[in-house]
Write a protein that holds these residues in place. Structure first.
Motif, mmCIF file in Angstrom:
data_model
loop_
_atom_site.group_PDB
_atom_site.id
_atom_site.type_symbol
_atom_site.label_atom_id
_atom_site.label_comp_id
_atom_site.label_asym_id
_atom_site.label_seq_id
_atom_site.Cartn_x
_atom_site.Cartn_y
_atom_site.Cartn_z
ATOM 1 N N SER A 64 17.973 19.797 32.255
ATOM 2 C CA SER A 64 17.537 18.499 32.774
ATOM 3 C C SER A 64 17.570 18.550 34.310
ATOM 4 O O SER A 64 17.987 19.549 34.894
ATOM 5 C CB SER A 64 18.432 17.384 32.236
ATOM 6 O OG SER A 64 19.680 17.381 32.898
ATOM 7 N N TRP A 65 17.143 17.469 34.962
ATOM 8 C CA TRP A 65 17.061 17.435 36.424
ATOM 9 C C TRP A 65 18.015 16.384 36.977
ATOM 10 O O TRP A 65 18.266 15.361 36.344
ATOM 11 C CB TRP A 65 15.623 17.137 36.865
ATOM 12 C CG TRP A 65 14.734 18.315 36.569
ATOM 13 C CD1 TRP A 65 14.233 18.651 35.344
ATOM 14 C CD2 TRP A 65 14.316 19.323 37.470
ATOM 15 N NE1 TRP A 65 13.513 19.805 35.418
ATOM 16 C CE2 TRP A 65 13.528 20.255 36.725
ATOM 17 C CE3 TRP A 65 14.501 19.561 38.832
ATOM 18 C CZ2 TRP A 65 12.953 21.382 37.295
ATOM 19 C CZ3 TRP A 65 13.916 20.673 39.409
ATOM 20 C CH2 TRP A 65 13.151 21.586 38.651
ATOM 21 N N VAL A 66 18.565 16.683 38.142
ATOM 22 C CA VAL A 66 19.519 15.759 38.766
ATOM 23 C C VAL A 66 19.171 15.572 40.246
ATOM 24 O O VAL A 66 18.542 16.432 40.865
ATOM 25 C CB VAL A 66 20.976 16.250 38.634
ATOM 26 C CG1 VAL A 66 21.423 16.236 37.163
ATOM 27 C CG2 VAL A 66 21.161 17.634 39.242
ATOM 28 N N VAL A 67 19.632 14.430 40.775
ATOM 29 C CA VAL A 67 19.363 14.076 42.176
ATOM 30 C C VAL A 67 20.687 13.913 42.922
ATOM 31 O O VAL A 67 21.620 13.266 42.411
ATOM 32 C CB VAL A 67 18.547 12.768 42.258
ATOM 33 C CG1 VAL A 67 18.504 12.232 43.696
ATOM 34 C CG2 VAL A 67 17.131 12.983 41.736
ATOM 35 N N GLY A 68 20.764 14.504 44.097
ATOM 36 C CA GLY A 68 21.900 14.293 44.997
ATOM 37 C C GLY A 68 21.420 13.569 46.249
ATOM 38 O O GLY A 68 20.308 13.815 46.732
ATOM 39 N N VAL A 69 22.240 12.655 46.761
ATOM 40 C CA VAL A 69 21.868 11.847 47.926
ATOM 41 C C VAL A 69 23.020 11.879 48.926
ATOM 42 O O VAL A 69 24.184 11.717 48.538
ATOM 43 C CB VAL A 69 21.579 10.380 47.513
ATOM 44 C CG1 VAL A 69 21.191 9.544 48.732
ATOM 45 C CG2 VAL A 69 20.507 10.324 46.439
ATOM 46 N N ASP A 70 22.698 12.071 50.195
ATOM 47 C CA ASP A 70 23.696 12.014 51.268
ATOM 48 C C ASP A 70 23.202 11.003 52.292
ATOM 49 O O ASP A 70 22.191 11.228 52.956
ATOM 50 C CB ASP A 70 23.843 13.404 51.896
ATOM 51 C CG ASP A 70 24.836 13.423 53.046
ATOM 52 O OD1 ASP A 70 25.869 12.734 52.954
ATOM 53 O OD2 ASP A 70 24.571 14.132 54.041
#
Lengths: 338, 338
Positions: free
Chosen positions: A7-13
């Motif tokens: 599956s795909w994941v998102v990281g945010v900074d």
């Protein structure tokens, strides 16, 4: 295959210099190579804290842009992790709005809202017990034994951030003005450096107090303090040595004592670029106070830490402990507190 | 009779809490008993510095009100002295506008524009050589041998004001948060005091950073540091002892060495109300460093100092030295710099 893999994941900074977003496929339990996009527009902070709508207005098009570039393969995003400066105190609106909004827009099943020190931790050490120091303009240390989080300092330039860039620059400017006034404890080397950077001392208050980014103005002088220390100025050397002790105080306060194997300590943040004048005394302090720990280079940055948290959420393998202020987790079955 | 005796003079003290104006007759070379009036509206400070029109709009009616109350006897005002916080850096408009405006409105022949530390000096020590410490939220020391002025510190809460109220409160809150975090050097007594004053530590940044009067918020904790020191807390005692050393550093830097007879040192300002925990170590430091000096009680406040400067101007007996930044004098024959 581990659930979530593929599956795909998102990281945010999210921080004072803007918003960085990364999209990666989950492979072998962790994030694979990431596609990254950057916005130079910092998310607004208003009276209600970090503005959730302003974050979403930037984030969702950035995610769709990454997907349109071919990443994601048409498959849905299963988890998102957001690391933000001030999440603990200013993240109320994010905690209220993001779970529903991201589930609706992306169909995610897991969300993590972390303070930036926690994403820095996950980027530097992954899911191992230890402590991470983040030293830039400010200074904060976080540590975990994987049961709970500990945090030390990070109180801002008037209440702490002891040993950070603003602290160091401020101590250097104070010593410069002592020399200017003929008070004890001054440094003519720091005074000369201050005059080069800011002009005549009488004009210095006018270049600092009207600014809204006073901590950054103070921190801009930190490299000069390090340079004067490297050139042998005793006052500057004393200031940098005290900064090293104050940073070590924070690391010592958060580093777990009882772990399987030695806890790891990683040093992160832009202040470390000033190099040996700070690093040499800091490593000596850490070795002296925490002989059981290993100082290791950080594996990655806060954005990679956010991705790694998101991947762990997607695969159900998160070992970092949840915490209402530091690592707020919303997973299927988590009651919502709006 | 000394020229100027029998004429009337005005003293002005302008600061963050408002404007105080006094009118007195010159008797035997100095000001006689004064009539005083107070405005709680601080003179505005804009981009061009202290607003001269706003000062005049308040000052002239206040002077006329004092004259209407019978003071002045119908005779003209011959000299005015204005002491203002920030005069050195923010007084450009006052120096440009006030000489002509006050000559026209009141017919004065002498005007002094002084930084507030100089009117504090004149109030405390009159025209004798020595040093005056003004310690409130900030901290500044000025001294003179009657040839030139020396100033030490007074750089504001981010660059100095070492040992002043904001410095002391900030050091106390930092030590409280050290205890909260489990860092070395903390004080549980100061932590308990901080919780009583500001509530839970997590809320403290939110009660300080959004304020525009951050130095005053920090200084509000100084009495608690003194109380903890008086009750024997070693960290608080160390902080107050360091404040005493920092204040003594400034006094030492400005106190004249060579004078006819011993120079006088006076301690002024609201911080001294915290009493013995600060005064005992401070007097010990001063005695140790400046054995030739005498610590004397201040004779009067900055408003009486402004009156005394005005009276000396009126009688041609001013012994305090003029200085472009600290004591700007406009007397008949002084070239105007507009």
């Amino acid at each position: 295959m581990t659930p979530g893999t593929g599956s795909w994941v998102v990281g945010v900074d999210s921080g004072g210099s803007g918003l960085r977003v990364a999209l990666a496929e989950v492979v072998a339990g962790g994030p694979g190579p990431a596609e990254t996009v950057v916005s130079r527009t910092p998310v607004r902070t208003g009276e209600a804290g970090i503005d959730a709508r302003h974050l979403l207005e930037q984030l969702l098009p950035m995610v769709r842009g990454l997907q349109d570039r071919g990443a994601g393969d048409g498959r849905p995003v299963t988890a998102v992790a957001v690391g933000a400066a001030g999440m603990a105190t200013l993240g109320g609106q994010l905690r209220a709005v993001l779970p529903g909004a991201l589930e609706e827009a992306l169909g995610i099943r897991g969300l993590a809202l972390a303070t930036d020190a926690v994403t820095a931790y996950a980027g530097a050490l992954g899911q191992r017990p230890g402590a991470v120091v983040a030293a830039g303009t400010g200074m904060v240390a976080v540590g975990t034994d994987l049961t709970e989080w500990r945090r030390a300092d990070g109180w801002g330039h008037l209440l702490g951030d002891c040993g950070g860039g603003a602290w160091l620059g401020r101590a250097g400017l104070t010593a410069a003005l002592r020399a200017h006034d003929g008070r004890r404890g001054g440094s003519t080397a720091l005074l000369a450096a201050a005059q080069t950077v800011f002009g005549p001392p009488a004009g210095l208050p006018g270049k600092l107090y009207p600014r809204t980014d006073r901590p950054a103005v103070l921190a801009s002088f930190a490299p000069e303090v390090a340079r004067c220390a490297a050139e042998g100025d005793p006052v500057a050397t004393g200031i940098v040595a005290e900064a090293a002790r104050r940073i070590a105080d924070a690391a010592e306060a958060v580093c777990p004592r009882e772990t399987d194997g030695p806890p790891d300590i990683a040093l992160t943040g832009g202040l470390l670029r000033i190099g040996d004048p700070l690093l040499v005394p800091l490593l000596a302090e850490l070795t002296d106070r925490l002989p059981q720990a290993r100082v290791v280079p950080p594996a990655g940055d806060p954005l990679s830490g956010a991705l790694s948290i998101a991947a762990s959420l997607a695969t159900g393998s998160l070992r970092l402990p949840g915490d209402p202020a530091m690592l707020h987790l919303v997973t299927p079955g988590t009651p919502r507190h709006d």
